[in-house]
Design a protein around this motif. Structure first.
Motif, short mmCIF file in Angstrom:
data_model
loop_
_atom_site.label_atom_id
_atom_site.label_comp_id
_atom_site.label_asym_id
_atom_site.label_seq_id
_atom_site.Cartn_x
_atom_site.Cartn_y
_atom_site.Cartn_z
N ASP A 234 29.44 -47.66 18.17
CA ASP A 234 29.64 -47.40 16.74
C ASP A 234 28.40 -47.79 15.94
N GLU A 235 27.87 -48.95 16.24
CA GLU A 235 26.68 -49.43 15.52
C GLU A 235 25.49 -48.52 15.78
N LYS A 238 25.88 -45.27 13.84
CA LYS A 238 25.73 -45.45 12.39
C LYS A 238 24.27 -45.71 12.00
N ARG A 244 24.70 -40.07 12.50
CA ARG A 244 25.46 -40.36 11.29
C ARG A 244 25.76 -39.07 10.52
N GLU A 247 28.64 -37.40 12.25
CA GLU A 247 29.91 -38.06 11.93
C GLU A 247 30.39 -37.67 10.54
N ASP A 248 29.46 -37.61 9.58
CA ASP A 248 29.83 -37.24 8.21
C ASP A 248 30.36 -35.81 8.14
#
Length: 263
Positions: A234-235, A238, A244, A247-248
């Protein structure tokens, strides 16, 4: 073909991601088609950044002026000649689509890695699948990812900020590098957080880290490696701006699908 073969070395990030996301036997996606297309778009941005052709400047993706040799010349020219710059998420939405997926599959078919198989309907080809023809390149990717995932619990989960094109999206500091693969014990590429030492003092390469971040954003990583450290992944996703952006965009697509029945 073994993992050191030229074909394995020729894989760029879009090819590596698509190979991992495709069922070896029947050529069908291992994840929803919308996630496949969206993440492939992110992988295109990641590859172009990795080779120094684009970079994140503040909130916008811009061409650097460099002219590296790449199979993604069409996509690079699109970014280079856009009348105004776009944020990463916008470029993901522009680049996602069936045509981009087909181009990547066809390039891998030309390398002898996958094989096109047409499904006919009423005498016409309706769909084309690309099952695996040569397992060597994917085996090499999995081995790299597995090596990167080992010891991931000790890593901070960030990419090397000194890598070509490193940056952060939407105004974040450019403190993460443009990698191409990922972490954990059962994997497919090779990269890992820059400030986290690997067993024996080795660090995954940025390309592998990028691939891991993208696979996690797509929901693919834990299908391949159920034991992978989710917090670390996850880190990593992100901190890495192409992942990222994926994901957005996927979040927006899922929200739209949830709201559609109510309209």
């Amino acid at each position: 073909m073994n993992e050191e073969s030229p074909k394995a070395a020729e894989l760029n990030l879009p090819q590596a991601f698509l190979l991992l996301a495709t069922n070896d036997k029947d050529g069908k996606p291992e994840i929803p088609v919308f996630a496949l297309r969206t993440t492939l778009a992110g992988a295109i941005l990641a590859e172009l950044e990795m080779i120094g052709a684009i970079e994140l400047q503040g909130k916008h993706v811009r061409a650097t002026g460099a002219t590296p040799a790449t199979d993604l010349q069409r996509e690079l020219e699109l970014i280079r000649h856009k009348s105004r710059p776009h944020k990463p998420k916008r470029w993901v939405s522009i680049l996602e689509g069936r045509a981009e997926v087909q181009r990547v599959y066809e390039r891998m078919a030309s390398l002898g890695i996958v094989e096109p198989v047409g499904e006919k309907h009423l005498g016409f080809f309706r769909t084309v699948r690309y099952p695996e023809k040569d397992h060597g390149p994917e085996a090499a990717l999995l081995k790299k990812i597995e090596a990167a995932l080992k010891g991931s619990s000790t890593k901070a989960g960030v990419l090397d900020s000194t890598a070509a094109g490193a940056g952060a999206t939407d105004g974040q500091a450019a403190d993460t590098a443009a990698p191409d693969a990922g972490p954990s014990d059962a994997a497919k590429t090779d990269a890992g957080p820059s400030d986290a030492a690997q067993p024996g003092g080795q660090r995954p390469d940025d390309r592998t880290l990028a691939l891991i971040a993208l696979a996690h954003a797509a929901g693919l990583l834990h299908k391949l490696f159920p034991a992978a450290d989710r917090i670390w992944a996850d880190e990593l996703a992100k901190e890495y701006w192409p992942a990222r952006a994926v994901e957005d965009e996927l979040r927006m697509i899922r929200l739209a699908e949830e709201e559609a029945p109510a309209l």
